[in-house]
Design an enzyme around this catalytic site. Structure first.
Site, PDB file in Angstrom:
ATOM      1  N   GLU A 284       0.821  -1.209   0.000  1.00  0.00           N
ATOM      2  CA  GLU A 284       0.000   0.000   0.000  1.00  0.00           C
ATOM      3  C   GLU A 284       0.856   1.261   0.000  1.00  0.00           C
ATOM      4  OE1 GLU A 284      -2.533   2.402  -0.575  1.00  0.00           O
ATOM      5  OE2 GLU A 284      -3.563   0.541  -0.065  1.00  0.00           O
ATOM      6  N   ASP A 288       1.330   4.049  -3.085  1.00  0.00           N
ATOM      7  CA  ASP A 288       0.960   5.460  -2.976  1.00  0.00           C
ATOM      8  C   ASP A 288       2.097   6.363  -3.431  1.00  0.00           C
ATOM      9  OD1 ASP A 288      -1.580   4.918  -2.019  1.00  0.00           O
ATOM     10  OD2 ASP A 288      -1.026   5.099   0.082  1.00  0.00           O
ATOM     11  N   SER A 559      -7.177   2.146  -3.926  1.00  0.00           N
ATOM     12  CA  SER A 559      -5.968   2.646  -3.273  1.00  0.00           C
ATOM     13  C   SER A 559      -5.001   3.251  -4.277  1.00  0.00           C
ATOM     14  CB  SER A 559      -5.256   1.508  -2.538  1.00  0.00           C
ATOM     15  OG  SER A 559      -6.042   0.997  -1.504  1.00  0.00           O
ATOM     16  N   ASP A 600     -16.203  11.377 -18.676  1.00  0.00           N
ATOM     17  CA  ASP A 600     -17.347  10.584 -18.243  1.00  0.00           C
ATOM     18  C   ASP A 600     -17.112   9.101 -18.530  1.00  0.00           C
ATOM     19  OD1 ASP A 600     -19.811  10.036 -17.208  1.00  0.00           O
ATOM     20  OD2 ASP A 600     -20.958  10.839 -18.903  1.00  0.00           O
ATOM     21  N   ILE A 601     -17.395   8.248 -17.555  1.00  0.00           N
ATOM     22  CA  ILE A 601     -17.239   6.793 -17.685  1.00  0.00           C
ATOM     23  C   ILE A 601     -18.630   6.186 -17.826  1.00  0.00           C
ATOM     24  CG2 ILE A 601     -16.325   4.684 -16.650  1.00  0.00           C
ATOM     25  CD1 ILE A 601     -14.194   6.799 -17.376  1.00  0.00           C
ATOM     26  N   GLY A 619     -23.114  11.149 -17.150  1.00  0.00           N
ATOM     27  CA  GLY A 619     -23.227  11.980 -15.961  1.00  0.00           C
ATOM     28  C   GLY A 619     -22.757  11.243 -14.732  1.00  0.00           C
ATOM     29  N   ASP A 621     -22.708   8.777 -11.579  1.00  0.00           N
ATOM     30  CA  ASP A 621     -23.283   7.484 -11.220  1.00  0.00           C
ATOM     31  C   ASP A 621     -22.546   6.952  -9.994  1.00  0.00           C
ATOM     32  OD1 ASP A 621     -20.949   5.704 -12.138  1.00  0.00           O
ATOM     33  OD2 ASP A 621     -21.432   6.770 -13.988  1.00  0.00           O
TER      34      ASP A 621
END
Length: 642
Positions: A284, A288, A559, A600-601, A619, A621
């Protein structure tokens, strides 16, 4: 710090007429006794009771007047302004004080805590029961053997009710600790190849996400060599530690322009330490750093590593999360009162000094670090993991940090509409294992949530991304889909209301729902139609190149998405500073007013709880939020603001 070290005498303005007892209304009622607790006996009327009345805070309903269409935008508050603005009003203090005095509690017995959150007095059980129109009982924890005093309900005058948050002792019994504290976890696998043949190639971004792929996906330009020393990106870590050797391996293979030995600035909290030898490195923390540095360098990273090893590793079990971090960046939080809690919770949070072997023996760190302009957090749990009052108090702190100019971004979770399997049920869902499990503290209205996207196989950057849906074994040993859904604690915030309404109107999910947590699961509902929706935005979080424990691996998880989006925001703050402007603070009001600034996905879902979860849509979601960053467009939006 003990409560009575903060007390001082209270001067009262007492009215002439007592409030009629018929005016009392139920303020809190407990539906039943938790199975872990057993009611044993009525409390003896002569038993001494310390009555604590939590006072309602002021002005929380107008905290975010300062959005992108307000003349107040960018005029961030000082910590003193925050404290004074949200402190209980004089009207509240007077109303509660007058009620108590007119009910027979002598003014000389009342104290008002210096942190302004409580009015406290000693009483007999009989007097407290008469005052609150209740009956107190003794309870015993059948597992731990601890004892508590509580009522099943209590009443206060209707005219005073709006001024009171909680009363203690009240209906709450101490929270029963869960053994496993959930945290956002990356999904890891070791590919057959050791490293990308060409680190700058964009032809294989569907197989391996490198810094070059991230920059191309989101049109992130190279950084300026001249950066502000004050604009460091904050990264939170708990129980997971980076290794310098892993960072250097990554820099050498993917970003040779970043010098070997580049490392974060330490902001270690309550005995935390880092880095660690490479064989102990956490995936982790390494991830990062390795995602953020290529975007922001030569900007710096400030590492908020929290808690000594005993608490961070789970050797001493605690279920609370983030409070010691919040204490360290805002000293007032150490004694801040809200929702019936003052300061950290000794039943849920680490307690310092920690006299266990190897523990941090200093005092709890309060206000020792100035928060950075942007903070990335890849950890969290589920709303069901902690009491609502614990989460609400903490949520207020995120609000206050935003008002002071800090942007806080959280990973939305890796289990779709569920929680981690085995957390609240075998499949991580609520109720009978079919009700969606919202994440914590993601559902807090005052943070920005980041979901995960990916490039599907044989898709290029030009084709665009989809929401992550990775079944078990493809490629990870456990399933991964981007966390999202609707809160059971918080209602839809104003800045999000239009976007959520449009989603329901045009893309209504095919599932029964309930309306508010009070009707949890009613009529077979599996999600709260009235809850705050999340995530707010997304970024790539799958097939990420990383070096961990000295080896090349590939990672996935929200993450990964969070430090990417956080780094983009930190870069934008840098540009604002260069233009003579300041940080951005809470991002969401601006983002929701400017969805055109995100990609937008519209492909993918977030399955869980035996369903396909929610679906992406044009839009906003509850899978991908508003979409992924478009750096030039976001920069134009934020640079145009005051």
């Amino acid at each position: 710090m003990r409560l009575f070290s903060k007390l001082f005498s209270l001067t009262l303005a007492v009215s002439a007429a007592a409030l009629p007892t018929s005016d009392h209304v139920v303020h809190e009622r407990r539906a039943g006794t938790p199975s872990r607790w057993e009611k044993t006996a009525r409390v003896n009327g002569t038993e001494k009771v310390l009555v604590r009345i939590g006072l309602a805070q002021s002005n929380l309903d107008r905290a975010y007047e300062s959005d992108s269409v307000s003349p107040n935008y960018g005029k961030f508050w000082t910590s003193e302004q925050v404290i004074s603005t949200f402190a209980p009003s004089d009207e509240t203090v007077d109303a509660v004080s007058n009620w108590l005095v007119n009910s027979g509690v002598a003014a000389s017995r009342l104290v008002h805590t210096k942190n302004q959150g409580w009015i406290v007095f000693e009483s007999t059980a009989h007097e407290a029961e008469s005052l609150l129109h209740t009956k107190y009982y003794h309870y015993t924890d059948k597992v731990a053997g601890t004892k508590a005093m509580a009522a099943e309900e209590y009443r206060v005058p209707q005219t005073v009710q709006k001024h009171i948050d909680y009363v203690k002792p009240g209906v709450l019994l101490p929270f029963a600790s869960k053994k496993n504290r959930a945290a956002k976890r990356t999904r890891t696998y070791k590919p057959s190849r050791k490293v990308a043949a060409n680190a700058s190639s964009l032809s294989t971004c569907d197989e391996l996400i490198t810094p070059a792929c991230v920059a191309a996906l989101y049109k992130i330009p190279p950084t300026s060599p001249n950066v502000s020393a004050s604009n460091s990106l904050g990264i939170f870590e708990e129980g997971d530690y980076y290794a310098q050797e892993d960072l250097d391996l990554f820099f050498a293979n993917y970003t040779p322009y970043i010098p070997q030995g580049t490392h974060p600035k330490p902001a270690f909290i309550d005995g935390a330490e880092a880095p660690v030898p490479v064989e102990y490195a956490g995936a982790e923390s390494d991830l990062d750093m390795q995602l953020a540095y290529p975007i922001i360098y030569p900007q710096t990273i400030t590492l908020y590593q929290t808690d000594d090893y005993n608490y961070a590793s789970g050797e001493i079990e605690t279920d609370g999360f983030f409070n010691t971090f919040l204490d360290a960046v805002d000293g007032s939080y150490c004694t801040y009162c809200a929702y019936g809690e003052c300061g950290d919770d000794p039943n849920l949070d680490p307690v310092y000094p920690d006299n266990s072997t190897g523990g941090y023996t200093g005092q709890l760190m309060c206000g020792v670090y100035k928060p950075t302009n942007v903070i990335s957090v890849s950890y969290g749990g589920q709303e069901a993991d902690l009491p609502a009052y614990y989460q609400e108090r903490q949520c207020n702190e995120f609000l206050k940090l935003g008002l002071q100019g800090t942007s806080i971004l959280f990973a939305s979770g890796d289990d779709g509409v569920a929680g981690p399997p085995g957390d609240d049920s075998d499949n991580g869902c609520l109720g009978n294992g079919t009700i969606f499990s919202p994440a914590f503290p993601n559902s807090c209205p005052w943070v920005t949530n980041v979901g995960a996207t990916k490039l599907y196989p044989n898709h290029t950057i030009a084709d665009g991304e989809s929401s992550v849906v990775d079944p078990i074994g493809h490629p990870y040993s456990i399933a991964f889909s981007s966390g999202g859904g609707f809160s059971n604690i918080y209602t839809v915030p104003e800045y999000q209301a239009a976007a959520v309404a449009e989603y329901f109107q045009n893309h209504n999910p095919p599932y029964p729902y309930y309306e508010g947590n009070a009707s949890f699961g009613k009529n077979g509902g599996i999600y709260n139609r009235l809850g705050r929706g999340y995530p707010d935005v997304s970024a790539n979080g799958d097939n990420i190149a990383e070096f961990n424990a000295g080896e090349f691996i590939m990672e996935g998880g929200t993450s990964a998405s969070t430090p990417i989006f956080s780094s983009v925001i930190n870069r934008i703050v840098e540009q604002r500073i260069a233009a003579g402007k300041g940080p951005l603070g809470f991002l969401n009001p601006v983002l929701y007013r400017n969805p055109h600034a995100l990609n937008d996905i519209t492909n993918g879902s977030n399955p869980g709880c035996g369903t396909e979860g929610f679906y992406t849509a044009p839009g906003w979601d509850p899978v991908s939020g508003l979409g992924t960053p478009n750096f030039p467009k976001l920069l134009d939006v934020f640079l145009a603001l005051p």
